[in-house]
Enzyme design. Structure first.
Site, PDB file in Angstrom:
ATOM      1  CG  HIS A   1      -1.901  -1.129   1.208  1.00  0.00           C
ATOM      2  ND1 HIS A   1      -2.408  -1.705   2.352  1.00  0.00           N
ATOM      3  CD2 HIS A   1      -2.469  -1.791   0.166  1.00  0.00           C
ATOM      4  CE1 HIS A   1      -3.257  -2.669   2.012  1.00  0.00           C
ATOM      5  NE2 HIS A   1      -3.307  -2.745   0.700  1.00  0.00           N
TER       6      HIS A   1
ATOM      7  CD  GLU B   1      -0.626   0.802   4.432  1.00  0.00           C
ATOM      8  OE1 GLU B   1       0.138  -0.188   4.521  1.00  0.00           O
ATOM      9  OE2 GLU B   1      -1.854   0.704   4.277  1.00  0.00           O
TER      10      GLU B   1
ATOM     11  CG  HIS C   1       0.627  -3.518   5.401  1.00  0.00           C
ATOM     12  ND1 HIS C   1      -0.108  -3.145   4.300  1.00  0.00           N
ATOM     13  CD2 HIS C   1       1.127  -4.748   5.111  1.00  0.00           C
ATOM     14  CE1 HIS C   1      -0.064  -4.090   3.382  1.00  0.00           C
ATOM     15  NE2 HIS C   1       0.688  -5.082   3.855  1.00  0.00           N
TER      16      HIS C   1
ATOM     17  CD  GLU D   1      -1.530  -3.088   9.326  1.00  0.00           C
ATOM     18  OE1 GLU D   1      -1.204  -1.896   9.097  1.00  0.00           O
ATOM     19  OE2 GLU D   1      -2.108  -3.815   8.497  1.00  0.00           O
TER      20      GLU D   1
END
Length: 375
Positions: free
Chosen positions: A167, A170, A260, A336
């Site tokens: 992504h 990010e 991420h 994350e």
């Protein structure tokens, strides 16, 4: 005269009006396909020592509006030190208030990580005797997806894959990878020697260079979310995943980590392969051991907040970590990081920052060192 520009690597904003410094009107451009948007990055000029109010008027239509709650934007005048700036979200509008102390001032959703900086990092890595660079994987727009192979022995049976920036918005994922790569490859230390003697590493610092360059949040140049392509990728729509996955099939995989960032949750956390159809107790145990090591090693990490666990057999195999866990039977997971400040260890000036992301990259290696004998 005030001017707002975003026509550079990772830039994203549309200036609708800049006539009144107390009411600058902005909009974020959507990714290819129009489905996702949240990332912004732009330069303001001509506003030195002027109180400016910048309103992003389509923030209420963004992909993750919960991400605006408690969020503070980032700013810099030297493109090195990024600090948090007063930001408020009300009635669908994100308002940034600031008084620049320089002629040029940059603002962003998180500290950007340019493709040029990545190229500099790759150039340094290739000078190591333990490194090979695979540049055969290309994106939709024919940008190179450089894969760093690192290991001190051709006889290493263990293979560890760590990827980032599926992504593109990010960018903290790139800062984590830079910290990890510097520790593992560019600096001489006992941890790196032990890891490189134990395993062969395949590191992909940027899976989505097209999306990164265009200032997208989640998609590649075809408008495809790469982290929903792992079960059936295609050369036409998701060559980034297709080619990396094919190489992974050839090399094998004993450990997998996908880096991420999460818009809404103000924490660092692991999302494991719970719910993968063929999950076994060894995989679960190794994921938990890795997660615990991260918590023990860093005040920045925790295991109380994260995503809900998938029900048995219900994991989405289109997601990288789940597909890898199912296909290879190894510990595979997503890490994350927050766009907001880290609620576990807040910092009112920098928030969760590029420096903290880089340090977390080192912690990832230290945690992997704890479990690598069990892989």
């Amino acid at each position: 005269m005030m001017e707002i520009l975003s026509n550079f690597d990772s830039g994203n904003i549309v200036c609708k009006s800049n006539k009144d410094p107390s009411n600058i009107i902005l909009e974020i451009s959507p990714d290819k396909g129009g489905k996702f948007f949240q990332w912004f990055y732009y330069r303001l000029s001509g506003a030195k020592d002027i109180d400016v109010t910048m309103r992003i008027i389509n923030a209420g239509e963004a992909s993750y509006t919960q991400g605006w709650l408690g969020y503070q934007a980032l700013t810099t005048f030297d493109r090195k030190e990024w600090t948090r700036v007063k930001t408020e979200y009300h009635d669908g509008i994100l308002t940034i208030n600031h008084k620049p102390n320089s002629d040029l001032q940059w603002y962003a959703y998180f500290a950007p990580y340019s493709l040029e900086r990545l190229n500099d990092l790759i150039a340094k890595c290739q000078q190591s005797e333990f490194v090979e660079i695979n540049s055969n994987c290309l994106s939709v727009e024919k940008r190179s997806i450089d894969i760093i192979k690192a290991g001190s022995s051709q006889n290493n049976d263990l293979v560890c894959w760590i990827i980032a920036r599926q992504h593109p918005g990010e960018s903290m994922a790139s800062w984590l990878m830079e910290g990890l790569i510097k520790k593992l490859i560019l600096e001489k230390n006992t941890l790196a020697k032990r890891l490189l003697d134990s395993a062969t590493f395949y590191l992909v610092p940027n899976m989505n260079p097209d999306g990164s360059f265009h200032g997208f949040l989640r998609t590649n140049a075809k408008g495809v979310n790469l982290n929903r392509e792992w079960e059936t990728p295609s050369l036409s729509d998701s060559p980034e995943v297709y080619n990396v996955r094919e190489l992974m099939k050839r090399t094998g995989c004993n450990f997998f980590l996908d880096i991420h960032g999460d818009e809404a949750l103000p924490y660092n956390f692991i999302a494991g392969p719970d719910g993968v159809p063929s999950i076994n107790q060894k995989q679960i145990s190794l994921v938990r051991k890795f997660e615990k090591a991260l918590c023990d090693l860093s005040i920045e990490f925790q295991d109380q907040y994260g995503y809900p666990k998938n029900q048995p057999g219900k994991a989405n195999l289109k997601i990288a970590g789940n597909w890898v866990a199912e296909y290879f039977g190894c510990p595979a997971m997503t890490l994350e990081q927050p766009f907001k400040d880290n609620a576990k260890n807040p910092d009112s000036i920098y928030g969760w920052s590029l420096g903290k992301s880089s340090k977390l990259g080192i912690t990832v290696l230290e945690a992997l060192d704890k479990i690598i004998p069990d892989l």
